[in-house]
Design an enzyme around this catalytic site. Structure first.
Site, PDB file in Angstrom:
ATOM      1  N   GLU A 106     -29.777 -34.479 -23.032  1.00 50.10           N
ATOM      2  CA  GLU A 106     -29.729 -35.657 -23.891  1.00 50.10           C
ATOM      3  C   GLU A 106     -28.316 -36.247 -23.959  1.00 50.10           C
ATOM      4  OE1 GLU A 106     -32.433 -36.899 -24.599  1.00 50.10           O
ATOM      5  OE2 GLU A 106     -33.693 -35.168 -24.206  1.00 50.10           O
ATOM      6  N   HIS A 162     -27.778 -38.278 -20.952  1.00 49.99           N
ATOM      7  CA  HIS A 162     -28.370 -39.615 -21.057  1.00 49.99           C
ATOM      8  C   HIS A 162     -27.363 -40.580 -21.702  1.00 49.99           C
ATOM      9  CE1 HIS A 162     -32.409 -39.637 -19.575  1.00 49.99           C
ATOM     10  NE2 HIS A 162     -32.853 -38.674 -20.376  1.00 49.99           N
ATOM     11  N   GLU A 202     -33.848 -39.594 -15.148  1.00 55.36           N
ATOM     12  CA  GLU A 202     -34.184 -38.252 -15.606  1.00 55.36           C
ATOM     13  C   GLU A 202     -33.601 -37.186 -14.688  1.00 55.36           C
ATOM     14  OE1 GLU A 202     -35.592 -37.096 -18.428  1.00 55.36           O
ATOM     15  OE2 GLU A 202     -35.361 -39.195 -19.007  1.00 55.36           O
TER      16      GLU A 202
END
Length: 290
Positions: free
Chosen positions: A146, A149, A222
């Site tokens: 995360e 990201h 991803e």
């Protein structure tokens, strides 16, 4: 009820801002008696397409918190929350970004997500189910995914891509509607019902095709976030976290956060509309780099 309220509030804000912007730009109506004003149409499509996407991005943290009931950890109340905040902040410093807000939301599902306007003003949230089902090493890998990201600017990148495709969908659907109205139905002045019907149909079809493009970009991000998680928490830990996700059932996140969660993805035709690649492909990609 909560989602309906959020939807109405978001669209109200978007319409208000776009209305003011169109007035400032002095954009005339793109429909006139002689046909389409392509210049005005392009500006209209750009403002609506990019504007809506960027406003949604600006509201993403607030909407994410409301959608899942995430509570930001201001002062850790126990050892688990202390570990969570310290881990996210340590990874953020290693990734060279501002310290994100860290939140927990109550859900038995094993999931986490990141969102926010930019890499220095983000939110990382995890479910209680994830903290209860994963080892510390696996959870650390998910957090690294995360944080990656955020560090990779995925929220902004996908918002811009969505805005661009929205612009083209709105522009082309109206051009197609105009051509059908003029060429097929021979409307000489103004625009008849055929324009509006064709425009709506074209916008739906083009919107579906555009979503395939956006989802493809999301899946590529991803893989990159997995590599980032492997760098921050260890490749074996990242692989173990993905393998853990294979063994549990995870309900999908709300649509606006789905692209930045940790799990998701199917095979077959539905893959074209998935934000995440299949877990087996993500695991294989990481193992191939060992």
């Amino acid at each position: 009820m909560k989602r309906i309220f959020l939807f109405l509030m978001t669209n109200l804000a978007i319409m208000l801002v776009l209305s003011i912007t169109m007035r400032i730009l002095g954009v005339e109506p793109y429909l006139n008696a002689n046909g389409l004003n392509l210049g005005s149409l392009l500006v209209f499509a750009g403002v609506m397409g990019m504007g809506g996407s960027l406003i949604s991005l600006a509201l993403s943290k607030w909407m994410a918190k409301k959608s899942v009931g995430a509570e930001v950890i201001e002062t850790p109340r126990n050892a688990a929350e202390t570990w969570l905040v310290e881990t996210v902040h340590r990874q953020a410093r290693e990734a060279g970004i501002g310290l994100p807000e860290v939140a927990i939301y109550d859900s038995p599902d094993v999931n986490a997500f990141a969102t926010g306007m930019n890499r220095n003003n983000a939110l990382v949230a995890v479910s209680t189910g994830l903290l209860q089902s994963m080892t510390r090493q696996e959870a650390e890998a998910v957090l690294g995914h995360e944080v990656s990201h955020v560090a990779n600017g995925d929220m902004v990148t996908l918002a811009l891509i969505q805005g661009v495709v929205n612009t083209f969908v709105m522009f082309l659907s109206r051009v197609i509607g105009h051509l059908v109205d003029r060429v097929v139905f021979k409307t000489e002045r103004g625009h008849g019902p055929a324009f509006f019907v064709t425009m709506i149909v074209a916008e739906l079809v083009l919107g579906i095709l555009a979503s395939i493009i956006v989802m493809w970009f999301s899946r590529q991000r991803e893989f990159r976030a997995d590599r980032g998680g492997a760098t921050l928490a260890g490749r074996q830990n990242m692989i173990a976290a993905l393998e853990r996700l294979q063994s549990v059932h995870t309900a999908p996140l709300p649509d606006r956060m789905a692209a930045f969660g940790i799990s998701g993805g199917k095979s077959g035709l539905t893959r074209l509309f998935m934000t995440h690649p299949p877990l087996e492909e993500r695991i294989a990609a990481l193992k191939s780099e060992l």
